[in-house]
Design an enzyme around this catalytic site. Structure first.
Site, PDB file in Angstrom:
ATOM      1  N   LYS A 279      -5.644 -14.062  -8.347  1.00  0.00           N
ATOM      2  CA  LYS A 279      -4.539 -13.572  -9.161  1.00  0.00           C
ATOM      3  C   LYS A 279      -3.772 -12.480  -8.416  1.00  0.00           C
ATOM      4  CE  LYS A 279      -7.533 -10.323 -11.640  1.00  0.00           C
ATOM      5  NZ  LYS A 279      -8.016  -9.873 -12.953  1.00  0.00           N
TER       6      LYS A 279
ATOM      7  N   TYR B  88       9.587  17.430   1.297  1.00  0.00           N
ATOM      8  CA  TYR B  88      10.191  17.916   0.062  1.00  0.00           C
ATOM      9  C   TYR B  88       9.419  19.080  -0.540  1.00  0.00           C
ATOM     10  CZ  TYR B  88      13.429  13.951  -0.422  1.00  0.00           C
ATOM     11  OH  TYR B  88      14.441  13.041  -0.246  1.00  0.00           O
TER      12      TYR B  88
ATOM     13  N   MET C 185       9.964   8.231  -0.268  1.00  0.00           N
ATOM     14  CA  MET C 185      10.140   6.813  -0.584  1.00  0.00           C
ATOM     15  C   MET C 185       9.912   5.897   0.620  1.00  0.00           C
ATOM     16  SD  MET C 185      13.424   4.813  -2.201  1.00  0.00           S
ATOM     17  CE  MET C 185      13.370   5.692  -3.761  1.00  0.00           C
TER      18      MET C 185
ATOM     19  N   ARG D 146     -10.964  -6.071 -24.697  1.00  0.00           N
ATOM     20  CA  ARG D 146      -9.747  -6.538 -24.035  1.00  0.00           C
ATOM     21  C   ARG D 146      -9.479  -7.916 -24.606  1.00  0.00           C
ATOM     22  NH1 ARG D 146      -9.012  -6.426 -17.502  1.00  0.00           N
ATOM     23  NH2 ARG D 146     -10.462  -8.164 -17.676  1.00  0.00           N
TER      24      ARG D 146
END
Length: 388
Positions: free
Chosen positions: A49, A268, A327, A146
């Site tokens: 999957k 940053y 990013m 679940r």
């Protein structure tokens, strides 16, 4: 100033890619064989999957099929339809079951829906009444909360003499929610609950264990096991040595190596202040490539709990991430590597044989599954086949 040779001839995209991913299909096949061996008398399936955990369902599915896998699990029907071309006579289970409008894809590609609720059961019975018998599987919730029928409802359904003949389950399954912690009492509780269900569905194959459950022992394996993360080289059991071979290596190209002075800040927010004159390698990978911001060396909340961020591997050395990951770029401190041993254009390993997947994941406060399935679209991929 660094001199580069120029070449206008066509080049291999992999050799010049900003970020690249190497997938060792031989290691993948070996990992499946190892999990099949550890499954004992049970047959081992392969869970593919999420695009084979981010590594490519076409190539990984083919390698697993050629290794001997004949049972596969996917999450959604479209994954199963894609896989069918590469696993022609395999049984392919769809874990999310079936919904109205999907009948054609299940019948056309021979997919097996895993039914997890009374609504899905009722719908499937109407489908088979109209279109003819077709195999299905039944999921039971033994404590995960679940997907799945409660055990009592599943047992009652097994004993229901009015159950339509067209309902033809070939498998009953459940899922351990604490299998990666062998000492947990919850595993035993789920085992006992599932054993009652399996006995009620006498003559139908049963499956409880994914990768972690296989390591719990023979009683957890039943007829079919469902290895997933272990196939792709990830840890299946917390706190234990990982016996699986690494399958994926993610790398980023170093765009620039720059000198920075003691006392200067990095990235940053200026959250990392250099304690010495340093050399910094700026690599072409960031959180857009699945190299999570939480792996940053500083400036993220996780660093208040986990002391250090991620490391990369280049020129035979581990090097730390400094400052915040951005990013598209990550900054590594390469001060301790001799200038003659590293240059712009080299590749730094983000995770792989030298930087274990789960070690990197822990630095991000997550698990290997998330790193693999979160790989971005920019990776140039190379598949290494067993004979190559």
């Amino acid at each position: 100033m660094t001199e580069f040779e120029t070449d206008l001839s066509a080049s291999d995209d992999f050799d010049v890619a900003p970020v690249r991913l190497t997938v060792d299909l031989g290691a993948l096949a070996d990992n499946w064989r190892e999990m099949a061996r550890r499954s004992g008398r049970a047959r081992a399936a392969a869970v593919v999957k999420a695009d084979a955990y981010g590594l490519g369902i076409e190539d990984c599915g083919t390698a697993l099929y050629e290794a001997g896998a004949r049972d596969f699990f996917v999450a959604v029907a479209q994954e199963g339809a894609t896989l069918r071309a590469y696993a022609p006579d395999a049984r392919i289970y769809v874990l999310s079951g079936i919904w109205p409008g999907q009948e054609a894809i299940f019948y056309e590609h021979g997919l097996v829906p895993v039914l997890a609720s009374e609504e899905q059961l009722a719908f499937w019975m109407s489908v088979t009444a109209e279109h003819g018998d077709h195999p299905c599987a039944l999921q039971v919730d033994t404590g995960f909360n679940r997907l799945g029928l409660p055990p009592e409802e599943a047992i009652a359904f097994a004993d229901d003499v009015s159950r339509p003949a067209s309902f033809s389950p070939v498998l009953v399954l459940s899922h351990l929610h604490n299998g990666d912690t062998p000492s947990s009492d919850l595993n035993r509780r789920q085992l006992e609950s599932f054993r009652r269900v399996a006995e009620a569905f006498e003559g139908i194959e049963a499956s409880l264990s994914a990768s972690a459950g296989i390591f719990l022992g023979p009683e957890y394996r039943f007829d079919l096991t469902r290895p997933g993360i272990a196939l792709y080289g990830g840890e299946a059991v917390a706190g234990e040595p990982n016996p699986m071979k690494p399958v994926a290596r993610a790398e980023a190209r170093i765009i620039q190596i720059r000198d920075a002075k003691k006392g200067e800040t990095v990235s940053y927010g200026g959250t990392h202040q250099l304690s010495r004159d340093s050399r910094l390698a700026i690599a072409a990978a960031g959180y857009a490539d699945g190299y999570l911001r939480s792996l940053s060396g500083s400036g993220v909340p996780l660093r208040q709990v986990v002391e250090h961020g991620a490391f990369g591997f280049v020129a035979g050395r581990k090097v730390p991430v400094v400052g915040r990951i951005t990013m598209d770029l990550t900054i590594f401190d390469v001060t301790d590597i001799a200038p003659s041993e590293i240059r712009a254009g080299d590749y730094i390993e983000l995770f792989g044989p030298n930087m274990p997947l789960d070690d990197v994941a822990r630095a991000a406060g997550t698990i290997g599954y998330e790193l693999l399935t979160g790989l971005g679209l920019r990776y140039e991929r190379r598949y290494v086949y067993p004979d190559s």
